[in-house]
Scaffold this active site. Structure first.
Site, mmCIF file in Angstrom:
data_model
loop_
_atom_site.group_PDB
_atom_site.id
_atom_site.type_symbol
_atom_site.label_atom_id
_atom_site.label_comp_id
_atom_site.label_asym_id
_atom_site.label_seq_id
_atom_site.Cartn_x
_atom_site.Cartn_y
_atom_site.Cartn_z
ATOM 1 N N CYS A 224 0.601 -1.223 -0.006
ATOM 2 C CA CYS A 224 0.028 -0.065 0.112
ATOM 3 C C CYS A 224 0.932 1.276 0.118
ATOM 4 O O CYS A 224 0.439 2.456 -0.577
ATOM 5 C CB CYS A 224 -0.951 0.079 1.150
ATOM 6 N N HIS B 49 -1.686 0.442 7.566
ATOM 7 C CA HIS B 49 -2.301 0.894 6.129
ATOM 8 C C HIS B 49 -2.006 2.476 5.935
ATOM 9 O O HIS B 49 -1.591 3.045 6.991
ATOM 10 C CB HIS B 49 -3.857 0.693 6.120
ATOM 11 N N ASP C 237 -8.181 4.496 -2.023
ATOM 12 C CA ASP C 237 -7.620 3.516 -1.192
ATOM 13 C C ASP C 237 -7.004 2.546 -1.941
ATOM 14 O O ASP C 237 -7.727 2.036 -2.863
ATOM 15 C CB ASP C 237 -8.507 2.794 -0.473
#
Length: 579
Positions: free
Chosen positions: A361, A492, A513
């Site tokens: 991520c 995250h 996201d």
């Protein structure tokens, strides 16, 4: 014919000689060994000694015990009642026998007490042998009855003549009324008697008593020594058990620490299980085995991946473009509940793939941020000739920044290596890479909540200030030139591309996201975009409740001097904290 050795009389047989000795030489010459009383028969002499000389008779027994200890013999069974009575009888016979050889205690010198006692014991033994042989012809029943009557008659005090019911009462009477007379030494022995303070043994010599007591002390010292040895052994055993328990505890703690460390290594991609390339191939093979990917598709994707890795450029398979334009149209034509909205500069969405699922991520958010900068003319000088890099290339670029001296502490934590791993990156690594590219940015740390229920309203206010203008009467939709914001929290990271101000004055972030797949993001490209489609982008204050948030916000371009200064400042990495 047998001849008597005392008077010369002859007899015809051995039994007659024994009778002659008993009648002529024993019963007529019975003398008390203590007071020299004579002229009485055997039974009367037994009664006399038992009543008048019981203390002295006890001392005589002690003499025998002392001599037994001194000369190495031991017969501890002489303390029984029957044997004590036999010793009284033996003393009488010894006295009788000692008169004929003319040997007595008075005739011995005072310093020869022990020799006298030895002879006394010898006479006892001979007398006992004689009585046994005599008992074969005499009326033994009559003798026993006479002795019994004599021994168990009421005792008389040898000092005042008082008669008591039993020997214990007489002993008490003598010790109370005649205590001063008890310390008088025995006749024929001018030395006092010494009682052992530890066992009660009576000794005739002080030095013998001292040696005897020393034996007690040595035995006690030995027992104490054995106790100390036992105690020392117990302490050593306890120490060994404690050491073993500590070793097991340390081993268990070390094992748990290693398991936790390995868990963290796996979580953050530092377990040497391969990087982007290895994971991409394994996951595609799994898809083929499950029948969800054709083998030809596998080989085609593998070839594209190898080409992308060789060039260092992302293949664009996970990119979605045009979302910001679609959002602008939506807010212009709909969104009646929104008072005002600020949108960042154009940015593309990148999502995770087979090669970085679960750990990529941070890299995907950097790709989003860089895609916006590459479309902004203000950053052409810094990013000239650059394209959006693939994940292995980004890892290589961060390693190069570390080699230049940026963030040595962060480099050390990641073992100065990212390529070939699945290591996570966060706000610090993104800041380091942007700074090494001469892009001016800042890290702001919202290290604790600033609102009720663990919320962060100050974070929303800061982002609004970043995007908004101070001018009144601005349009409803503001397409700014500001790049998107990198947003990091535990586990995250995401990218902030805008912020809404609702008609009720609440704030709502618009967030890309990397975990959202292309299929969902492409729904935002429809002409008739509905409000429900924006649900995946909108995040209100109550939706962000992590303990801590960090943001990386781009603010312009650095000069060479400013880049060098920031490299020096990164030796001790600090962030701006709010609050």
């Amino acid at each position: 014919m047998l001849s008597c050795d005392i008077c010369g009389e002859t007899v015809t047989s051995e039994p007659d000689m024994k009778s002659h000795l008993l009648i002529v030489h024993m019963e007529n010459e019975v003398i008390c060994p203590f007071c020299k009383l004579s002229g009485v028969n055997y039974d009367e002499m037994c009664f006399h000694i038992e009543t008048a000389h019981f203390e002295q008779n006890e001392r005589e027994r002690n003499f025998e015990r002392i001599n037994t200890i001194q000369y190495g013999t031991s017969d501890n069974r002489k303390d029984s009642t029957l044997q004590s009575r036999m010793e009284v009888n033996s003393s009488i016979h010894s006295a009788c026998a000692s008169n004929h050889p003319k040997i007595s205690a008075q005739s011995l010198p005072k310093d020869a007490t022990l020799k006298h006692k030895d002879l006394y014991l010898d006479n006892l033994t001979e007398s006992r042998k004689f009585l046994k042989s005599k008992g074969k012809q005499c009326d033994q029943t009559k003798i026993k009855e006479s002795i019994y009557e004599t021994m168990y008659s009421p005792p008389e005090c040898p000092f005042c003549g008082k008669i008591e019911n039993c020997s214990q009462d007489m002993e008490t009477h003598v010790k109370i009324k005649h205590a001063n007379l008890l310390d008088t030494p025995l006749e024929g022995c001018d030395q006092p008697l010494y009682d052992c303070p530890m066992c009660g043994l009576i000794c005739t010599n002080y030095h013998i008593l001292q040696e005897h007591v020393d034996l007690h002390l040595e035995e006690s010292s030995f027992a104490q020594g054995m106790d100390r040895v036992q105690c020392s052994g117990d302490l050593e055993l306890a120490h060994q058990l404690q050491q073993e328990e500590d070793r097991k505890r340390r081993s268990e703690e070390s094992r748990q620490e290693m398991e936790e460390f390995q868990k963290l290594q796996r979580q953050y991609g530092l377990d040497n299980s391969g990087g982007y390339k290895q994971q991409q191939l394994r996951n595609m093979e799994t898809e083929v085995n499950r029948g969800r990917m054709h083998p030809s598709e596998f080989h085609r994707r593998k070839a594209d991946m190898m080409e992308s890795l060789a060039m260092g450029i992302d293949d664009g398979k996970t990119k979605t473009s045009g979302i910001m334009e679609a959002l602008y149209r939506y807010y212009q034509n709909a969104a009646t509940d929104v008072r005002r909205v600020w949108l960042s500069a154009v940015v593309d969405h990148f999502h995770s793939s087979f090669g970085d699922k679960g750990w990529g991520c941070g890299y995907r958010n950097f790709q989003m941020l860089l895609s916006s900068l590459l479309q902004n003319d203000a950053y052409d000088d810094c990013l000239k000739g650059m394209s959006v890099p693939c994940i292995p290339k980004i890892q290589s670029m961060i390693e190069d920044a570390w080699k230049e001296g940026f963030d040595p502490q962060g480099a050390s934590q990641l073992n100065n290596r990212l390529q070939g791993t699945k290591a996570w990156i966060g706000a610090c690594e993104v800041y380091t890479l942007l700074t090494s590219l001469r892009i001016k940015c800042r890290i702001v740390d919202f290290h604790k909540s600033t609102g009720p229920l663990g919320t962060h309203p100050r974070l929303f206010e800061w982002i609004l200030s970043y995007y908004s203008s101070e001018r009144e009467g601005s349009p409803k939709v503001m397409c700014t030139s500001k790049p998107p914001i990198y947003l990091q929290h535990q586990g995250h990271s995401r990218t902030v591309v805008g912020i809404e101000e609702r008609k009720n004055r609440t704030l709502c972030l618009l967030i890309f996201d990397p975990g959202c797949p292309s299929q969902d993001m492409q729904k935002l490209l429809k002409q008739d975009l509905e409000a429900s489609s924006l649900k995946q982008l909108r995040k209100f204050v109550g939706n962000l409740k992590h303990k801590q948030y960090q943001i990386v916000a781009v603010e312009g371009v650095l000069s060479s001097e400013e880049t060098a200064a920031r490299r020096q400042d990164s030796q001790i990495f600090t962030a701006e904290k709010i609050p």
